[in-house]
Structure formats: C-alpha cells, structure tokens
Design an enzyme around this catalytic site. Sequence first.
Site, PDB file in Angstrom:
ATOM      1  N   ASN A   1      -8.218  -5.778  14.300  1.00 41.54           N
ATOM      2  CA  ASN A   1      -8.493  -4.654  13.402  1.00 41.54           C
ATOM      3  C   ASN A   1      -9.987  -4.400  13.461  1.00 41.54           C
ATOM      4  OD1 ASN A   1      -5.835  -4.877  12.669  1.00 41.54           O
ATOM      5  ND2 ASN A   1      -6.228  -5.529  10.560  1.00 41.54           N
TER       6      ASN A   1
ATOM      7  N   TYR B   1     -13.146  -1.595  12.348  1.00 33.27           N
ATOM      8  CA  TYR B   1     -13.548  -0.382  11.634  1.00 33.27           C
ATOM      9  C   TYR B   1     -14.984   0.032  11.898  1.00 33.27           C
ATOM     10  CZ  TYR B   1      -9.133  -0.539   9.248  1.00 33.27           C
ATOM     11  OH  TYR B   1      -7.782  -0.518   9.005  1.00 33.27           O
TER      12      TYR B   1
ATOM     13  N   ASN C   1      -2.119 -10.751   8.598  1.00 33.48           N
ATOM     14  CA  ASN C   1      -3.111  -9.707   8.735  1.00 33.48           C
ATOM     15  C   ASN C   1      -4.424 -10.157   8.099  1.00 33.48           C
ATOM     16  OD1 ASN C   1      -3.846  -6.788   9.279  1.00 33.48           O
ATOM     17  ND2 ASN C   1      -4.343  -6.959   7.104  1.00 33.48           N
ATOM     18  N   GLU C   2      -5.470 -10.274   8.907  1.00 33.22           N
ATOM     19  CA  GLU C   2      -6.844 -10.503   8.453  1.00 33.22           C
ATOM     20  C   GLU C   2      -7.044 -11.770   7.616  1.00 33.22           C
ATOM     21  OE1 GLU C   2      -8.346  -6.948   6.626  1.00 33.22           O
ATOM     22  OE2 GLU C   2      -8.159  -5.772   8.460  1.00 33.22           O
TER      23      GLU C   2
ATOM     24  N   ARG D   1       3.806   0.136  12.982  1.00 34.09           N
ATOM     25  CA  ARG D   1       3.462  -1.161  12.409  1.00 34.09           C
ATOM     26  C   ARG D   1       3.634  -1.086  10.893  1.00 34.09           C
ATOM     27  NH1 ARG D   1      -2.343  -4.023  11.338  1.00 34.09           N
ATOM     28  NH2 ARG D   1      -1.408  -5.811  10.309  1.00 34.09           N
TER      29      ARG D   1
ATOM     30  N   GLU E   1      -5.402  -2.122  14.154  1.00 33.36           N
ATOM     31  CA  GLU E   1      -5.903  -1.150  13.172  1.00 33.36           C
ATOM     32  C   GLU E   1      -7.229  -0.603  13.664  1.00 33.36           C
ATOM     33  OE1 GLU E   1      -6.309  -2.521   9.097  1.00 33.36           O
ATOM     34  OE2 GLU E   1      -4.342  -3.489   9.143  1.00 33.36           O
TER      35      GLU E   1
ATOM     36  N   HIS F   1      -1.837  -5.251 -12.676  1.00 29.91           N
ATOM     37  CA  HIS F   1      -1.300  -5.081 -14.037  1.00 29.91           C
ATOM     38  C   HIS F   1      -2.114  -5.833 -15.087  1.00 29.91           C
ATOM     39  CE1 HIS F   1       2.843  -4.146 -12.075  1.00 29.91           C
ATOM     40  NE2 HIS F   1       2.074  -3.083 -12.160  1.00 29.91           N
TER      41      HIS F   1
ATOM     42  N   HIS G   1       1.096  -9.449   4.830  1.00 28.31           N
ATOM     43  CA  HIS G   1      -0.021  -8.509   4.660  1.00 28.31           C
ATOM     44  C   HIS G   1      -0.464  -8.546   3.192  1.00 28.31           C
ATOM     45  CE1 HIS G   1      -2.034  -4.855   6.674  1.00 28.31           C
ATOM     46  NE2 HIS G   1      -2.640  -5.038   5.527  1.00 28.31           N
TER      47      HIS G   1
ATOM     48  N   ASP H   1       2.277   0.595  -7.995  1.00 27.69           N
ATOM     49  CA  ASP H   1       3.628   0.658  -8.598  1.00 27.69           C
ATOM     50  C   ASP H   1       4.490   1.721  -7.907  1.00 27.69           C
ATOM     51  OD1 ASP H   1       2.768  -1.233 -10.335  1.00 27.69           O
ATOM     52  OD2 ASP H   1       2.969  -0.027 -12.158  1.00 27.69           O
TER      53      ASP H   1
ATOM     54  N   GLN I   1       0.797  -1.227   0.000  1.00 29.02           N
ATOM     55  CA  GLN I   1       0.000   0.000   0.000  1.00 29.02           C
ATOM     56  C   GLN I   1       0.832   1.281   0.000  1.00 29.02           C
ATOM     57  OE1 GLN I   1      -2.598  -1.698   3.314  1.00 29.02           O
ATOM     58  NE2 GLN I   1      -4.096  -0.502   2.182  1.00 29.02           N
TER      59      GLN I   1
HETATM   60  C1  LIG Z   1       9.279  -0.878 -13.603  1.00 19.57           C
HETATM   61  O1  LIG Z   1       7.923  -0.524 -13.783  1.00 19.57           O
HETATM   62  C2  LIG Z   1       7.736   0.751 -14.370  1.00 19.57           C
HETATM   63  C3  LIG Z   1       6.245   1.013 -14.384  1.00 19.57           C
HETATM   64  O2  LIG Z   1       5.789   1.155 -13.076  1.00 19.57           O
HETATM   65  C4  LIG Z   1       8.347   0.777 -15.758  1.00 19.57           C
HETATM   66  O3  LIG Z   1       8.221   2.068 -16.299  1.00 19.57           O
HETATM   67  C5  LIG Z   1       9.815   0.399 -15.664  1.00 19.57           C
HETATM   68  O4  LIG Z   1      10.346   0.283 -16.951  1.00 19.57           O
HETATM   69  C6  LIG Z   1       9.987  -0.916 -14.937  1.00 19.57           C
HETATM   70  N1  LIG Z   1      11.417  -1.146 -14.708  1.00 19.57           N
HETATM   71  C7  LIG Z   1      11.976  -2.312 -14.875  1.00 19.57           C
HETATM   72  C8  LIG Z   1      13.440  -2.398 -14.550  1.00 19.57           C
HETATM   73  O5  LIG Z   1      11.380  -3.275 -15.325  1.00 19.57           O
END
Ligand SMILES: *[C@@H]1O[C@H](CO)[C@@H](O)[C@H](O)[C@H]1NC(C)=O
Length: 514
Positions: free
Chosen positions: A332, A334, A191-192, A102, A402, A64, A147, A77, A44
């Site tokens: 946790n 909420y 976690n959970e 944590r 949490e 992805h 997690h 990412d 996260q």
């Molecule tokens: C890692 O991921 C990013 C996208 O989040 C991409 O632009 C980049 O080329 C990637 N790098 C490698 C080393 O794969």
Amino acid sequence: MIGSQFLLLFVQLVELLWWSTAIQLNPSRFPRDFLFGTATSAYQVEGAWNVSGKGESIWDHLTHNYPSLIRDQSNGDVACNSYYKMEEDLKILKDLGVDFYRFSISWTRLLPTGYSTYINKDGFQYYNKLLDLLKKNDIKAMVTIYHWDLPQSLQEYGGWTNSSIIDVYVEYARVVFELFGDRVHTWITFNEPFQICVEGYGVAAKAPAWNDSGISDYICGYNLLRAHAKAFHLYNNTYRRVQKAKIGITVQAPWAEPATSSEGDVQAANRLMQFYFGWFTHPIYKGDYPETMKSHIAFRSALEGYNSSRLPQFTSEEIEYIKGTSDFFGLNHYTSIMAAELPSDMPVVPGTSIANDINLTYYYDESWPSDTNWLKVVPWGLEKLLLFIKEEYDNPDIYITENGYADQGTLNDNTRLTYYRDYLNATLNAMAQGASVKVYTAWTLMDNFEWMAGYTEKFGIVHVDYESENRTRTYKRSAYFMKHVFKKRRITGFRNRSGKLKTGDGPEAFSVSE
Ligand SMILES: *[C@@H]1O[C@H](CO)[C@@H](O)[C@H](O)[C@H]1NC(C)=O
Ligand SMILES: *[C@@H]1O[C@H](CO)[C@@H](O)[C@H](O)[C@H]1NC(C)=O
Ligand SMILES: *[C@@H]1O[C@H](CO)[C@@H](O)[C@H](O)[C@H]1NC(C)=O
Ligand SMILES: *[C@@H]1O[C@H](CO)[C@@H](O)[C@H](O)[C@H]1NC(C)=O
Ligand SMILES: *[C@@H]1O[C@H](CO)[C@@H](O)[C@H](O)[C@H]1NC(C)=O
Ligand SMILES: *[C@@H]1O[C@H](CO)[C@@H](O)[C@H](O)[C@H]1NC(C)=O
Ligand SMILES: *[C@@H]1O[C@H](CO)[C@@H](O)[C@H](O)[C@H]1NC(C)=O
Ligand SMILES: *[C@@H]1O[C@H](CO)[C@@H](O)[C@H](O)[C@H]1NC(C)=O
Ligand SMILES: *[C@@H]1O[C@H](CO)[C@@H](O)[C@H](O)[C@H]1NC(C)=O
C-alpha cells in the site's frame, strides 16, 4: 453520424491489432496479464454493524464509546450501506471493468464471538453471495482476512498483545479458507501491520487506541508476524494444492527521501523505511528483524534502564518458520516523506517510544501538492520505492494493493485523476527498470469511513452522497479516467465517444457526465 461510428469502429480495430502485436514491446502499456482492481474494507463500507447476529468489533466499540476520537464524531454504523447494496456495487465494478475486487471479511460478521466454534449463517451468506456474484461477473476476488476490525471480545484479553490470539486468528483463517477458498484468487492475511500495532497499541491513533509506544506495539508485531506465518503455512500445507490461490501480507510503505546526501541522512531515511515496513517484510523475505531496528531498540532500551531489549526476540525456529511466508510483496503506497538525522549535540529525549527508538526527524517538502496534511503528491517516490523493494528483497512480485489520493470529495477531482495518471506512469517506469509489478489496486472504489478522519477525507473514485438515505453513488472524473485505464491498459491516448483523441490526457479531457 453513421460515418463517425464506422470511423470509431475502424479506430478500435486498428487499436486491437496494434495491441495484440506491439504490447510486449511498448513499455508505455501494462502487460496483458497485469491485473487492475479497486479496493474497500468491511468496516469502512458495509454498515449494518449490528444486524443479523454480527458481533461487536473494536471499531464499533471505539466509535460508540469514544466518539470524540473521530474527527467528525462519526462512525461506520451505516457507512456506504454496502451490506444492502451488493448488486448495485457489483454493477459499478462491472462497468468500471476491473479485473478483480479487493474487499475484507468482517471477522465479527462471520464469527460473532471471535471464535470459530460458532459461524453466523447470515454472515456466511453475505460473503458467499458476494463471491458468487463476482465469479458470475468474471471479477477475481482478492480477500483481506484482517482489515483492522478485531472482535471486541478478543480485545478484552489484550488483543494483539496477547499471544493466545495467534491460534484464534489462525482458526478464523481456517474457516474462511474452508468456506470461501474455492472462489478466492488472492488472500491477504493482514492489512498494514505497522498501523495495526503502532497506531492501535502504541500511539492511540487507531482502535483500540492504546497508548503504550515502544512496548505493546512491538509485542503486537511479534504476535502478528507469527499469526501471519501460521496462517500462511496452514494455507500452503492444507488448501493450496486444491484452491491454488496466492497468499501474502500487505504493508503500507512510504518512500523516505534523505534530506541531504550525507551518510547520516541516508541512514536515517533507510531506518525510517526499515522501522515502517522492514519490521514486517525483513522477517518474511530475509529472516529476522532488520539489523538497524534491533540495534536501535536495544541501545535505547539499555539507556532507559531495561535489562533487555523491548523488541521481543524470535527464536531461531521462529525465524525459519516466518521466512518465505509470502507469495508476493503486498504494497500500500500513498506518499513520500523527507528524513534527516538529528543533530549530534541534541540532548537525549526522555521516555519510551518508537519515535525515540527511530531517532530521526522527518518532514514534507513544501513543493509537494496536497489537499490534506499528510498525503502529498510525489509520483517519483513510488518509482524509487518499487526499485528499492526490487533490490532489497531480491525482485519479488509486487502487488500494489492500495494507491490513491484524499481530498474533500469533489466530483471534479482533477488532482486525484492526475495523481493516478502520474503514479501509474511511475509504476510503468519502475517496471521498465525491472521491478516485477503484477497488480495495481486503486484505493478506493467509493468514498467511505476513513477511520479517525471519519468522513472528512475522501478517497473514492466514486462519490457517495452521505446526505441521502440511499447513499447514492456517482462517478467522479477519476472514475471515468480509471475506466479507460482498466480497459486500454495504458494511461494516455484515450479517445472519446466521437473517436477523437482526448487532448492532453489531463482532467480537462474527462467530463463528469461522460
Ligand atoms: C442497531 O444500531 C442502530 C444504530 O446504528 C440502532 O438504531 C438499532 O436499534 C440497533 N439495532 C439493534 C437490533 O440493536
Ligand atoms: C490472554 O488470553 C487468554 C484467553 O485467550 C486469557 O486466558 C489470558 O488471561 C490472557 N492474558 C492476558 C495477559 O490478558
Ligand atoms: C499517552 O501517554 C502520555 C504519557 O504517558 C501522554 O503524554 C500522551 O498525551 C498520551 N497520548 C494519548 C494519545 O493518549
Ligand atoms: C528484567 O526486568 C524485569 C522487570 O522489568 C524483571 O521481571 C526481570 O526479572 C529482569 N530480568 C533480569 C535477568 O534481570
Ligand atoms: C509451501 O509448500 C510447498 C509444497 O509443499 C513447499 O515446497 C514450500 O516450501 C512451502 N513454503 C513454505 C514457505 O513453507
Ligand atoms: C540519535 O542520533 C544522533 C545523531 O545521529 C546521535 O548523536 C545520537 O547518539 C542518537 N541517539 C540514540 C539514542 O540513538
Ligand atoms: C511518464 O514518465 C516518463 C519518464 O519520466 C515521461 O517521459 C512521460 O512524459 C510520462 N508520461 C506522462 C503521461 O506523464
Ligand atoms: C439510489 O442510488 C442509485 C445510485 O447509487 C441510483 O441509481 C438510484 O436511482 C437511487 N435511488 C433513489 C430512490 O434515489
Ligand atoms: C471529442 O473530443 C473532441 C476533441 O477534444 C471534441 O471536440 C468533441 O466535442 C468530443 N466529443 C465528445 C462526444 O465528447
């Protein structure tokens, strides 16, 4: 000017004196040894999903390959970019005055293949440095081993539905005990579990998004409980004597309020809680699954033509092996929910699912405030839940790992501030009635990637600017409030910089520029 500073000093001295003598007598304060902290999890906040040899996790894979499953098609990412902002985040933790932090370890950052045969040096250095910095700043470490970011390589074999994962997980746990255990105050194995198993393998609401409700979720739970117990015993037998940390598991538990006082509704509310967290805490605290879970699943399984219950049974050795494997009740919490039994003339709902096994109906009371469709403000629910746990599990130490509130991310987060005040007050009220609460953790330190909700639900006490490459952090009102709570160990009677009592203790007393 000088005069008012002296006055402030005087007020602080009197407070200190009062604090040292009256603390134990005053239930409106948290005890001296009570621990406050904030929490995050690796996927996260860290970002850096593919740098320095990190392997792919099921969350990398899901976001992805199936971005449409995420509400705003986003991913982790970059997230808060915490991988590159350790010093900055440490400064915030230090300024907030937390007793502990944590965080979770990304399994694939440390072990890119999932297996302990290869340790990624950069992954090791990252967590090693984080633990060193925490220690240097006198902040205890509460570390979640798992997690949710399972290595994708292990998911290819069925993930938590394949019992061979138990030993792979335990070897991962061994690596983290070995490498980091000298600086860890509290370990959380999982976690959970309900969310891991039901949302992950049952109703496709978390990675790996399997849709096999009533079967794979129960198999996952069976494997996960055995993996937890095995990791606990490993720690207890091999590392505890030297490292001296506490180790346990954290469940997410709502309070379920019966819709009426009828026997059927009271049982329905209890059943909801037994399925939701008793599934995991009953085996650990009392031995075996809750009776109502066993009987309901067996009944439905027979009705659906199965020749045995879909709930995998523990052997008597397993029951003994799992019993007692937690030093604390990790909670946790909420929100709360209303539960009612179904009408007895209702036709049997066809199909296999955990919902059909539980066999009840639930809803939220319309009077409960909220900024989302699920997280309702019901402070008395936490008080009732803490007292329920005290009765049900023989007064265990409870670590609230949490608790927090979701909105759309405003700096003037008045509802979050009052949520914290009122839930902390509910905690104090439960403690005054004997609940043994030792730890309170605010979820979360800063706005982050909220799983299937992407960046549409914000839980941070610190705002993160996702428009800026810098991911600039800014305190919300609730952060100033929590800073007072962490320092003073109470929830009212704060003074501002001129020594004046903050009026009302409500949001109006805390300015965002404080
Ligand atoms: C890692 O991921 C990013 C996208 O989040 C991409 O632009 C980049 O080329 C990637 N790098 C490698 C080393 O794969
Ligand atoms: C379970 O995982 C092991 C590898 O750990 C693999 O050999 C086996 O085929 C898997 N079982 C299933 C049913 O996928
Ligand atoms: C799960 O499968 C059932 C049918 O088996 C289908 O009705 C439901 O839409 C699926 N749910 C998801 C989230 O894929
Ligand atoms: C129960 O059903 C499964 C298939 O669902 C079958 O493989 C198994 O042999 C059956 N067991 C008994 C005791 O009938
Ligand atoms: C943990 O280890 C201690 C000391 O060896 C032992 O007394 C205790 O029973 C163990 N706990 C569990 C749950 O096995
Ligand atoms: C579900 O609950 C209703 C109402 O209590 C009851 O009549 C019915 O038998 C239950 N069904 C199952 C499958 O447990
Ligand atoms: C805390 O709860 C007690 C008991 O319900 C109540 O009397 C008190 O007003 C509450 N305090 C705050 C600050 O809400
Ligand atoms: C980046 O963000 C931090 C706070 O998160 C801030 O102190 C710093 O000034 C920012 N840097 C830039 C270049 O905006
Ligand atoms: C402190 O609080 C008092 C009373 O609410 C207010 O009048 C004063 O402006 C505040 N001072 C500061 C520095 O916030």
